[in-house]
Design an enzyme around this catalytic site. Structure first.
Site, PDB file in Angstrom:
ATOM      1  N   LYS A  63       0.846  -1.203   0.000  1.00  0.00           N
ATOM      2  CA  LYS A  63       0.000   0.000   0.000  1.00  0.00           C
ATOM      3  C   LYS A  63       0.872   1.241   0.000  1.00  0.00           C
ATOM      4  O   LYS A  63       1.871   1.304   0.743  1.00  0.00           O
ATOM      5  CB  LYS A  63      -0.902  -0.017   1.235  1.00  0.00           C
ATOM      6  CG  LYS A  63      -1.902   1.130   1.316  1.00  0.00           C
ATOM      7  CD  LYS A  63      -2.778   1.001   2.566  1.00  0.00           C
ATOM      8  CE  LYS A  63      -3.855   2.056   2.656  1.00  0.00           C
ATOM      9  NZ  LYS A  63      -4.666   1.928   3.878  1.00  0.00           N
TER      10      LYS A  63
ATOM     11  N   SER B 137      -9.690   1.742   3.291  1.00  0.00           N
ATOM     12  CA  SER B 137      -8.874   2.546   2.411  1.00  0.00           C
ATOM     13  C   SER B 137      -7.874   1.729   1.591  1.00  0.00           C
ATOM     14  O   SER B 137      -7.410   2.206   0.558  1.00  0.00           O
ATOM     15  CB  SER B 137      -8.111   3.590   3.225  1.00  0.00           C
ATOM     16  OG  SER B 137      -7.174   2.984   4.093  1.00  0.00           O
TER      17      SER B 137
ATOM     18  N   SER C  72      -9.701  -0.526   7.446  1.00  0.00           N
ATOM     19  CA  SER C  72      -9.135  -0.338   6.107  1.00  0.00           C
ATOM     20  C   SER C  72      -8.486  -1.573   5.504  1.00  0.00           C
ATOM     21  O   SER C  72      -8.141  -1.558   4.323  1.00  0.00           O
ATOM     22  CB  SER C  72      -8.121   0.806   6.114  1.00  0.00           C
ATOM     23  OG  SER C  72      -8.784   2.031   6.112  1.00  0.00           O
TER      24      SER C  72
END
Lengths: 476, 97
Positions: free
Chosen positions: A76, A151, A175
């Protein structure tokens, strides 16, 4: 779709010459190219990955490779990798180059994993749909009109679309678990402090955790095991003993008591998600696990407490983006304070601004006690609920999300409605406990449904043992 | 306690953000909506509850005070929007405001 079921088999196939790591990387890179419209990656590290593949394949053949040798992992874009960009999917960091490597990522590299790229996400990890990204939304690989969740949407989508073997995400309020559920993969949020946050861009420091996504429980276990541990560069990382997980992935001698909290099965929950979860509970009962009704009475206050505390922490953490040390600086000719304002206003997206504003408000003079301290007190009540529940049960089972993946644009105009999507996941971050989302079925539109398992602090082992049982014995 | 547009302007000043008039209106509405939702917490009597600032409560973490190298100067400066050889450069501070 992949020619191996997990990292163990992959490594054996490379060792025995049945699988070429070089070709494996080539096929991942090709799939990334073919699936560009998903927008899962901010950057692909193709040359580095190809070079790594050659080097690591030789190490494997020589019998000198690490535990994650050849495992292809996406990271990420909120975690730093030295000399590579870290943008947090924000215009304010569009041109930022990392000056060191996050500990969690370094531990993967040290075990000979291959990092294939940085994944798209909501800006600064703030969002539940991956629509708040300066690089545009990520599409759900199962239905391209729907969001992948957020997210860590790019990481979940990349794993679900088999663009990599596994991916790293961060989880501040769901997330990892929510996008794992929306995309039909496994995702684990560890105990707060289990995995070092060094090199993870700060959002809400007392909530942030680093964790992994995978297509199977074995891979998730080995990644969690490798990344865990005390790190002198993160004083909040824990020296709590790391259990051997991968060698103990059996629930045979564990008589787990599984708690069902009525607050997580109330109104607002889609009936199909309720049904699938009930079916799983029935199967677990039939398998001999004790199912116990429990109560988590402060559940309805989690979202309110969560948004006060995390926005307060975020407003403080994001003060560092001032256009001086790094990041975007306005082209406007302006004196210092005006330069700060212009740089920040040009660089941050609207959800990030909204949270900075809310956080600044709840911390401001006259409101601090009414909002911030009040929410900290409620945080304790929520943690106490879990402490009490874990006196009676080993694991709590809940749905991961109230609905399956929603359509792009469906909730983006109403921030509060978007926040309510995290209704089942924020409690684990408030209490610091570990949680996992596992895929358990599909709704009538073919969209994945997830179950969330929660355990007491530092008991990732029980979560993964029960997940492994569900994967191997129930959904075979 | 409803938030007014003037309050939002003040908060923006504290947060070093600036908004157009239209954005201020929109934020005022949204902040009020969110704040009225979080009012929910006042249903709970917390007068005898200690605030929890950290989920894993423990004692402070100390280390030996040993000087060690950290990021070198060039690395620290490499992402700066404006710099010279040794320092970050900022717009004029004195006389600007």
């Amino acid at each position: 779709m992949l020619p191996y079921s997990d990292q163990k088999e992959k490594l054996n196939k490379i060792k025995s010459g049945k699988l070429s790591l070089k070709e494996n990387i080539e096929s991942f890179l090709q799939r990334i190219e073919e699936n560009k419209k998903l927008n899962a990656f901010n950057f692909v590290l193709d040359n580095e990955a190809k070079a790594d593949a050659e080097r690591i394949e030789q190490k494997i053949k020589a019998g000198k490779a690490g535990r994650l040798a050849g495992m292809v992992i996406a990271v990420k874009d909120v975690l730093s990798i030295k000399d590579k960009p870290t943008t947090c999917s924000s215009d304010i960091l569009r041109s930022f180059t990392s000056v060191y490597t996050a500990t969690a990522v370094q531990k993967l590299i040290d075990e000979d994993a291959i990092i294939i790229g940085k994944t798209n996400c909501d800006e600064f990890a703030m969002g539940s749909s991956n629509e708040n990204s300066a690089f545009g939304p990520v599409l759900n690989p199962i239905d391209n009109e729907r969001v992948p969740g957020g997210s860590s949407g790019g990481s979940a989508a990349a794993v679900a679309a088999k663009l990599c073997d596994a991916a790293l995400g961060s989880d501040t309020g769901g997330s990892i678990r929510q996008p794992a559920s929306f995309c039909g993969v496994y995702g684990l949020k560890p105990t707060y402090g289990r995995i070092s946050r060094y090199g993870l861009t700060a959002f809400a420091s007392s909530f942030d955790t680093v964790g992994a996504f995978a297509n199977n429980v074995y891979d998730l276990s080995i990644l969690t095991e490798v990344m865990s541990g005390k790190d002198e560069k993160d004083s909040t990382s824990s020296d709590n003993k790391i259990p051997e997980i991968t060698n103990n992935l059996t629930a045979d001698d564990r008589k787990f008591r599984i708690g069902i909290a009525k607050e997580y099965f109330g109104k607002g929950l889609s009936s199909e998600i309720r049904e699938e979860n009930k079916k799983l509970i029935k199967k677990l009962a039939d398998s001999g696990f004790e199912i116990i009704d429990i109560t988590l009475p402060h559940s309805e206050y989690t979202i309110a407490a969560y948004y006060i505390l995390t926005t307060a922490e975020a407003s403080s953490n994001l003060a560092r983006y001032d256009g001086v040390k790094y990041g975007h600086r306005t082209k406007e000719k302006a004196p210092l304070t005006e330069m700060y304002k212009a740089s920040r206003s040009e660089g941050f997206g609207s959800e990030v601004k909204r949270r900075i504003m809310l956080g600044t408000y709840v911390l401001s003079h006259g409101y601090y006690d009414a909002y911030y301290i009040k929410a900290q007190k409620v945080r304790r009540l929520i943690k106490n609920d879990f402490d009490e529940a874990f006196n009676k049960v080993d694991i709590i089972l809940t749905p991961t999300t109230p609905t399956t993946a929603f359509k792009l644009g469906e909730k983006s105009s109403d921030p509060l409605e978007m926040y309510l999507n995290d209704i089942f996941t924020t409690s684990a971050n408030l209490a610091g406990i570990p949680g996992i989302s596992i895929p358990i079925g599909k709704d009538s539109n073919g969209l994945p449904i997830g179950t969330q398992l929660l355990a007491k602090q530092f008991d990732e082992l029980s979560l993964l043992q029960l997940s492994y049982f569900i994967e191997q014995k129930i959904f075979t | 306690m409803a938030v007014t547009k003037k309050d939002v302007e003040y908060i923006a000043e504290l947060a070093r953000l600036k908004f157009t008039d239209e954005e201020l209106e929109k934020f005022t509405g949204q902040l009020n909506e969110i704040l009225s939702y979080v009012e929910k917490l006042n249903e709970l009597d917390t007068s005898n509850v200690e605030p929890l600032s950290h989920p894993v409560e423990g004692s402070n973490v100390f280390r030996e005070d040993i000087v060690k190298p950290s990021i070198d100067r060039e690395d620290a400066l490499r992402n700066a929007p404006d710099r010279n050889e040794l320092f970050f450069k900022v717009p004029k501070v004195i006389g600007g405001e």
